[in-house]
Design an enzyme around this catalytic site. Sequence first.
Site, PDB file in Angstrom:
ATOM      1  N   SER A   1       5.992   5.498   5.154  1.00 47.37           N
ATOM      2  CA  SER A   1       6.609   5.400   3.853  1.00 47.37           C
ATOM      3  C   SER A   1       7.440   3.489   3.258  1.00 47.37           C
ATOM      4  O   SER A   1       6.047   2.332   3.308  1.00 47.37           O
ATOM      5  CB  SER A   1       7.692   6.185   3.666  1.00 47.37           C
ATOM      6  OG  SER A   1       8.417   6.330   2.355  1.00 47.37           O
TER       7      SER A   1
ATOM      8  N   HIS B   1       2.040   6.973   0.752  1.00 49.88           N
ATOM      9  CA  HIS B   1       2.184   8.677   0.306  1.00 49.88           C
ATOM     10  C   HIS B   1       2.903   8.390  -0.854  1.00 49.88           C
ATOM     11  O   HIS B   1       3.907   6.916  -0.784  1.00 49.88           O
ATOM     12  CB  HIS B   1       2.764   9.500   1.279  1.00 49.88           C
ATOM     13  CG  HIS B   1       4.235   8.926   1.238  1.00 49.88           C
ATOM     14  ND1 HIS B   1       5.425   9.535   0.640  1.00 49.88           N
ATOM     15  CD2 HIS B   1       5.331   8.622   2.215  1.00 49.88           C
ATOM     16  CE1 HIS B   1       6.794   8.925   1.172  1.00 49.88           C
ATOM     17  NE2 HIS B   1       6.179   8.492   2.375  1.00 49.88           N
TER      18      HIS B   1
END
Length: 292
Positions: free
Chosen positions: A175, A198
């Site tokens: 992330s 993501h």
Amino acid sequence: MKMEFHKNQVTGREGQYTTTQPPRSPKTVSPSPQFVPQPPQITPEQPQRHEPAGNGAPESVPKRKRPIRLRNASMTALRQFGQNNIPTDVQSDIHMLSIIGQIEGHMVLPPKNKSTKYEHILPQLMAIEENPKIKGLLVVLNTVGGDIEAGLAIAEMLASMTKPTVSLILGGGHSIGVPIAVAADYSFIARTASMTIHPIRLTGLVISVPQTYEYLEKMQDRVVKFVTSHSNISEDRFRQLMFQTGELVRDVGTVLVGEAAVKEGLIDEVGGLAQAIQKLHAYINENQKNLH
């Protein structure tokens, strides 16, 4: 005492005085209390002393091997760093900074969460930049991500440092940990480490208006532009990995493991601690030559 007047048995003359004393009662001698020497009170600063068997000055017992202060320091090190003794006499011009757990931002995480507070990292980066004894910085990451703005703040400050920096991903750099990893001058990833790419998310109250989604898009563009400007991956390919479906069961995105992150141009090289330190020393030597 009693005085008696009687006749002397030897001379037969009278007028001889003799004295008789009453029988004395036997004295009861109370036993004297025995003196029991008490051991001296020993303080941490005063060594214990004892008298030798023969003549000579009193000898001193060697000091304790682990004074109280050292034991307290060892317990603190054990709680904070997970090891009993910290090597404090090692002279090195490399500083190691760890990004562990979840990156904590403006909201305080629960006590059960292992986190890295960005308000602790930013002053350290400034101190490293100003310390003349530190020639290079090694950033070790094993993070699941966290607050976007806190992660970007760390990444931006890391990228703006003048001293050589090398990052090493162990376990995972997921992330918002991706921008921190690519912010260094050179990046390494362990062969078994992974990176999750993501879209950004929001937690808590979300107002379902077009402005909310526009804000999310702008925040996501900040992350994409930073990563692509500090790595060899293109913006289109990074967005493709970010919005890919079918790989994550309950999410959208892509997981890159070890060499896959290097092939995509996100990370520079697969390696470990030895390779990272060797690369950092090469940067430091090159920096010193440019100064002279």
